[in-house]
Design a protein around this motif. Structure first.
Motif, PDB file in Angstrom:
ATOM      1  N   PRO A 118      -6.843  -0.306  -6.800  1.00  0.00           N
ATOM      2  CA  PRO A 118      -5.607  -0.931  -7.312  1.00  0.00           C
ATOM      3  C   PRO A 118      -5.879  -1.909  -8.455  1.00  0.00           C
ATOM      4  CG  PRO A 118      -5.708  -1.049  -4.921  1.00  0.00           C
ATOM      5  CD  PRO A 118      -7.029  -0.511  -5.370  1.00  0.00           C
ATOM      6  N   ALA A 123      -5.300  -0.729 -11.921  1.00  0.00           N
ATOM      7  CA  ALA A 123      -3.915  -0.552 -12.360  1.00  0.00           C
ATOM      8  C   ALA A 123      -3.731   0.799 -13.052  1.00  0.00           C
ATOM      9  CB  ALA A 123      -3.463  -1.684 -13.272  1.00  0.00           C
ATOM     10  N   SER A 124      -4.309   1.824 -12.462  1.00  0.00           N
ATOM     11  CA  SER A 124      -4.094   3.172 -12.982  1.00  0.00           C
ATOM     12  C   SER A 124      -2.724   3.647 -12.564  1.00  0.00           C
ATOM     13  CB  SER A 124      -5.151   4.119 -12.429  1.00  0.00           C
ATOM     14  OG  SER A 124      -4.752   5.446 -12.652  1.00  0.00           O
ATOM     15  N   SER A 125      -2.031   4.369 -13.418  1.00  0.00           N
ATOM     16  CA  SER A 125      -0.781   4.966 -12.974  1.00  0.00           C
ATOM     17  C   SER A 125      -0.887   6.481 -13.000  1.00  0.00           C
ATOM     18  CB  SER A 125       0.383   4.481 -13.828  1.00  0.00           C
ATOM     19  OG  SER A 125       0.185   4.789 -15.176  1.00  0.00           O
ATOM     20  N   ILE A 166      -4.086   7.784 -10.710  1.00  0.00           N
ATOM     21  CA  ILE A 166      -3.922   7.539  -9.271  1.00  0.00           C
ATOM     22  C   ILE A 166      -2.878   8.493  -8.691  1.00  0.00           C
ATOM     23  CG2 ILE A 166      -2.108   5.778  -9.145  1.00  0.00           C
ATOM     24  CD1 ILE A 166      -4.079   4.115  -7.430  1.00  0.00           C
TER      25      ILE A 166
END
Lengths: 339, 549
Positions: free
Chosen positions: B130, B133-135, B138
């Motif tokens: 987390p 802060a991969s979007s 992930i």
């Protein structure tokens, strides 16, 4: 603040019957207080203004076209930047940090705001200063030429000024690129390290400004030409051009000087457009990107720096006005004597 | 800068040819031999990444520049089939829950760290952390529970359920392999210059101006299908950020830059016409994979919660004339929710036929029977208003004009479409609050599994993120079942049938109005040779490119 008579403000606020040095101190103190107020107001208005427009900074930090943020990532970002707290808590925290001289850290760039501004301010200042200088040169030249050249020159000069002042930056930039880059290939369309990359951006900013400056300067040059002191100077045996450059222009430049404080703020807003179109690094582009990303610390940081520059410019133009027009200081002394 | 003697010779010959060829007919375009050396300047309109590591966040600007430096486990060919890159292949267990990925054993990151299974483990852990802060990454790894190093050349992916899109996901630059030692430096340092195995290395980043990429002399890991297996020909790529499309095009024309992206349709046509008669520039286009550019009708709220109103809108929104005139023939009308470069797309042209009689009849049936003074339909004192937020960051001017034409054509049957141009953050905000009737959103993903992300009912719920890819608010159990099953099966025939069923449900329910493919439009000087688009995300590939002086 522009164009305000410094003498009047000091007599209104200064203590009656005090010693002149104290009054001067009071006047300077008042200026500093006013400057601080301007900075606070700029920071506060920007902070809440950014909250009024819809949009989630967390989404923007992670998002961008073509990607979608997960819930976990958004929650992590909100916690990291304190975006999950109430707006008043965020404002209080921000203001207390600001008082300590800490501009905070940019949401999007993850670097201290002061570093970002430090890296970008040089280009914008260079652009603004050069544009101001070029605008002055054009405006002075135009004012002198058009007041000397008779009726036709007067009409042409005033027409040119009005057109230049009315032209929007984005249009002028595109036309200049079309002529000098695409067609003639004399100058680059995008910024380069060398001076040739500065020509078109500076011209884009300078031409409309020259229109504004030229208009007010020509007015007062014309007034001055009719003034008695011109006649007496001529009677003293001074040459025509000597009178024009030493006396009339000095008089004519006064409203231009007063306008230069305002022009600085105007140039910075123009820099947003010019830096984007010519792909120049600078504060204007930083500001645009920061607003789009809801990067609150960076937006406020840039706004504060611009406001500070504006305050300094206003003080400077006041000082320069005094040098160019000794009557201001005389009038002030007279007012002090009366009060 | 030193140049090979052969290149010098070629240069002399070329200039002699130019001198001699002044009066002769246009010399035929001879495929010149690749020459090493030279700098290529690329100008992007996609914006400047705030972090160069595509694991962080994960958007197009990062993928575009990152593909030159960071390589993925897999690549895709023109047909969308998976081909080897850093991985040589994959073995899927019978239950589909274990995927063993075989890795190349001769690749090294540019910091000297060997590329092996433990590097894959470190990368997947980084993407799933987390803190990163991969979007995009992930989300793509949603079904991956664990990755372990079985031996140095085998990475074992353990899944919670079968994932037919796993290898496609791993082909994306957002899931590219970075040096574990580089990742260990921490986010700030890694954002400024992630370390990969690719043809180039990040050497400089002057913010708001450019990123410099320098040739990796040891590069030996081109994707399958590439012409050059290393090292690259170009000494250097200067990656510039030029946000204004007119300036970008002017810079290409004046020779200041060699390659530009995000070309405007009229410029594409001008260059193509000039290229046909031997111009100095040409265009490379490719359809971005994922969803087509389309209008999403918000079926969760009035007025589009009524299927008849949705159908009336779709049967009255006449988009073909607009696409032809505004895009100058650079794009074709699409009748599929999936982009033409994504496998398993299905067209349902008849569902989108223009029929104003039918539209009027449907609106009458839905109770929108009266019209106000301005000709808009009214029901219970409320006007038939459709709010249409437009992201000005995503929609080019021609597209906004197309939306204006949709506004005009749907007005004929009584719709009051309110166009609302917004910047990106405001637009996200409007979407998060379901504050829209219709909108257009981009979703790039190199797999038909994009349908599951966009139309599975799981992706409606906003909390706690606020973001919901299912903008149409589609909630149909049969659709959910088809999409879930299609994501799990690896049998192509079964996948095709399931995806067709899903697209049919969407077309018949009038949830989406497909418009056209989202195109990559690359303009380049014809001095640039060997330029191609990497099929995975239609990103320009410079491993084969050289500059002809």
């Amino acid at each position: 603040m522009i164009g305000e008579d410094p003498g009047r403000s000091s007599s209104a606020a200064g203590s009656k019957g005090g010693f002149p040095p104290l009054r001067r101190a009071g006047r300077i103190g008042l200026r500093v207080l006013g400057g601080v107020f301007v900075l606070w107001a700029a920071a506060t208005l920007t902070f809440f203004g950014l909250r009024l427009i819809p949009g989630d900074p967390a989404q923007a930090i992670l998002g961008g076209p073509g990607s979608q943020a997960s819930a976990e990532a958004l929650a992590a970002v909100r916690a990291e930047y304190g975006l999950d707290q109430s707006i008043w808590a965020q404002y209080g925290l921000y203001l207390s940090r600001l008082l300590g001289g800490d501009l905070g850290s940019s949401y999007s760039l993850r670097t201290p705001v002061s570093e970002v501004i430090g890296a970008q301010i040089g280009g914008t200042l260079l652009l603004a200063v050069l544009a101001l200088a070029v605008a002055w040169a054009i405006a002075l030249g135009l004012a002198v030429w058009s007041t000397r050249g008779g009726r036709v020159a007067g009409v042409v000069g005033s027409g040119l000024e009005i057109v230049a002042a009315a032209v929007p930056h984005f249009w002028l930039a595109t036309v200049l690129v079309l002529i000098f880059s695409t067609t003639l290939r004399w100058l680059p369309a995008v910024s380069t390290q060398g001076p040739e990359g500065l020509v078109l951006p500076v011209l884009t900013l300078a031409l409309p400004l020259a229109g504004f400056l030229g208009q007010v300067m020509r007015e007062s040059v014309l007034d001055a030409l009719d003034a008695p002191f011109v006649l007496s100077a001529l009677a003293r045996g001074e040459g025509e051009s000597g009178v024009r450059w030493r006396h009339v222009l000095r008089h004519g430049a006064l409203p231009g000087i007063a306008l230069s404080g305002w022009a600085f703020g105007w140039l910075i807003s123009g820099a947003v457009v010019v830096e984007t179109i010519f792909a120049r690094p600078g504060l204007g582009r930083t500001l645009l990107n920061a607003v789009q990303l809801r990067d609150v610390p960076l937006v406020i940081g840039v706004v504060l720096v611009v406001a500070l520059g504006y305050v300094i410019m206003t003080v400077l133009t006041d000082a320069v006005s005094r040098v160019a027009d000794p009557r201001l200081a005389v009038r002030e002394r007279e007012l002090e004597r009366v009060s | 800068m030193h140049r090979r003697p052969a290149a010098l010779l070629a240069l002399t010959a070329a200039s002699a040819l130019v001198l001699a060829g002044c009066s002769a007919a246009e010399p035929a375009e001879t495929p010149s031999t690749p020459a090493a050396g030279g700098t290529l300047t690329y100008a992007t309109g996609f914006g400047e990444p705030t972090c160069l590591d595509p694991h962080v966040g994960g958007n197009m600007p990062q993928a575009l520049v990152g593909t030159n430096v960071l390589e993925s486990l897999f690549s895709q060919n023109e047909e969308g089939e998976i081909v080897p890159w850093l991985a040589t292949g994959a073995t899927v267990s019978d239950d589909g829950l274990t995927v063993d990925v075989a890795l190349r054993d001769d690749v090294t990151f540019t910091d000297g760290t060997p590329f092996d299974a433990s590097a894959v483990v470190a990368n997947v852990e980084h993407m799933k952390d987390p803190e990163t802060a991969s979007s995009t990454a992930i989300l793509a790894l949603g079904k991956v529970t664990e990755v372990t190093a079985v031996d140095p050349t085998t990475a074992r992916f353990t899944l919670s359920e079968p994932d037919s899109a796993l290898q496609e996901s791993l082909a994306q630059t957002w899931l590219a392999m970075e040096s574990p030692a580089g990742l260990a430096r921490g986010m700030d340092e890694n954002c400024a210059g992630p370390i990969g195995t690719g043809a180039f290395v990040f050497t400089e980043w002057v913010q708001q101006d450019h990123v410099t990429l320098t040739r990796n002399e040891d590069w030996n890991s081109a994707p399958e299908g590439a012409a050059n297996d290393g090292p690259a020909y170009l000494d250097e790529i200067v990656w510039r950020f030029i946000p204004d499309p007119a300036t970008r095009f002017a810079a290409l024309q004046s020779g200041e830059v060699d390659v530009i992206d995000e070309m405007q349709p009229d410029n594409v046509v001008a260059v193509q016409e000039a290229a046909a008669t031997g111009g100095d520039f040409d265009v490379l286009t490719g359809a971005l994979p994922g969803a087509s550019i389309r209008l999403e009708l918000n079926s969760g709220y009035a007025p589009f919660d009524d299927e008849r109103v949705r159908k009336a809108f779709i049967h009255s929104a006449d988009v073909n004339p607009g696409i032809e005139s505004l895009f100058f023939g650079t794009v074709d009308r699409s009748y599929s929710v999936l982009s033409s470069s994504t496998p398993f797309g299905a067209s349902f042209e008849s569902e989108y036929a223009i029929d104003s009689d039918l539209a009027n009849k449907l609106l009458d049936e839905a109770g929108w029977t009266s019209r106000d003074a301005e000709g808009y339909r009214v029901k219970d004192g409320k006007r038939l208003t459709v709010d249409f937020p437009i992201s000005t960051n995503q929609s080019i001017p021609a597209e906004v004009s197309l939306f204006e034409q949709i506004q005009a054509t749907t007005k004929a049957v009584g719709f009051d479409v309110q166009l609302r141009p917004l910047d990106l953050s405001s637009w996200y905000g409007a979407l998060a609050e379901w504050d829209f009737g219709v909108t257009s959103a981009i979703y790039t993903k190199n797999s038909p599994d994009v349908l599951r992300i966009l139309y599975h009912s799981d992706n409606i719920q906003p909390a706690p993120s606020g973001y919901h890819p299912n903008h149409s608010h589609v909630d149909i159990p049969e659709l959910d079942a088809a999409l879930t099953e299609a994501g799990q099966t690896s049998d192509p025939a079964e996948r095709a049938a399931l995806y067709e069923e899903a697209q049919q449900i969407l077309a018949e329910g009038a949830y989406v109005l497909p418009l056209y493919d989202h195109l990559t439009k690359i303009g380049y000087s014809t001095d640039v040779q060997g330029l191609s688009l990497l099929p995975t995300l239609q990103i320009p590939y410079f491993g084969d490119a050289w500059v002809q002086e």
